[in-house]
Design a protein around this motif. Sequence first.
Motif, PDB file in Angstrom:
ATOM      1  N   LYS A  12      21.800 -12.699  15.813  1.00  0.00           N
ATOM      2  CA  LYS A  12      22.055 -13.823  16.716  1.00  0.00           C
ATOM      3  C   LYS A  12      21.964 -13.338  18.159  1.00  0.00           C
ATOM      4  CE  LYS A  12      24.954 -16.585  13.730  1.00  0.00           C
ATOM      5  NZ  LYS A  12      26.204 -17.319  13.605  1.00  0.00           N
ATOM      6  N   ASN A  14      21.969 -14.511  22.110  1.00  0.00           N
ATOM      7  CA  ASN A  14      22.361 -15.581  23.002  1.00  0.00           C
ATOM      8  C   ASN A  14      21.937 -15.265  24.425  1.00  0.00           C
ATOM      9  OD1 ASN A  14      23.669 -17.179  21.028  1.00  0.00           O
ATOM     10  ND2 ASN A  14      25.383 -15.749  21.056  1.00  0.00           N
ATOM     11  N   TYR A  15      20.639 -15.012  24.596  1.00  0.00           N
ATOM     12  CA  TYR A  15      20.114 -14.700  25.916  1.00  0.00           C
ATOM     13  C   TYR A  15      19.976 -15.964  26.753  1.00  0.00           C
ATOM     14  CZ  TYR A  15      18.502  -9.964  24.748  1.00  0.00           C
ATOM     15  OH  TYR A  15      18.427  -8.647  24.428  1.00  0.00           O
ATOM     16  N   THR A  16      20.258 -15.825  28.038  1.00  0.00           N
ATOM     17  CA  THR A  16      19.877 -16.883  28.958  1.00  0.00           C
ATOM     18  C   THR A  16      18.405 -16.652  29.289  1.00  0.00           C
ATOM     19  OG1 THR A  16      20.375 -15.609  30.948  1.00  0.00           O
ATOM     20  CG2 THR A  16      22.191 -16.905  29.992  1.00  0.00           C
TER      21      THR A  16
END
Length: 53
Positions: A12, A14-16
């Motif tokens: 998983k 969750n990069y911007t």
Amino acid sequence: MTKSNLAQVPEKLNYTEAEAIQALKSELEKGVESMERGSLYTIEEAWEEIDAI
């Protein structure tokens, strides 16, 4: 020759967008530095790393 450890990233992410762009830029800089040193991947090595991701 230094290989990246992209195959070891968690499932998983969750990069911007900014973080993803920075990560890409960092990997591209590594590639340019590698080319300048003359230590290039063979096509087989490149596909092995891509397949591992």
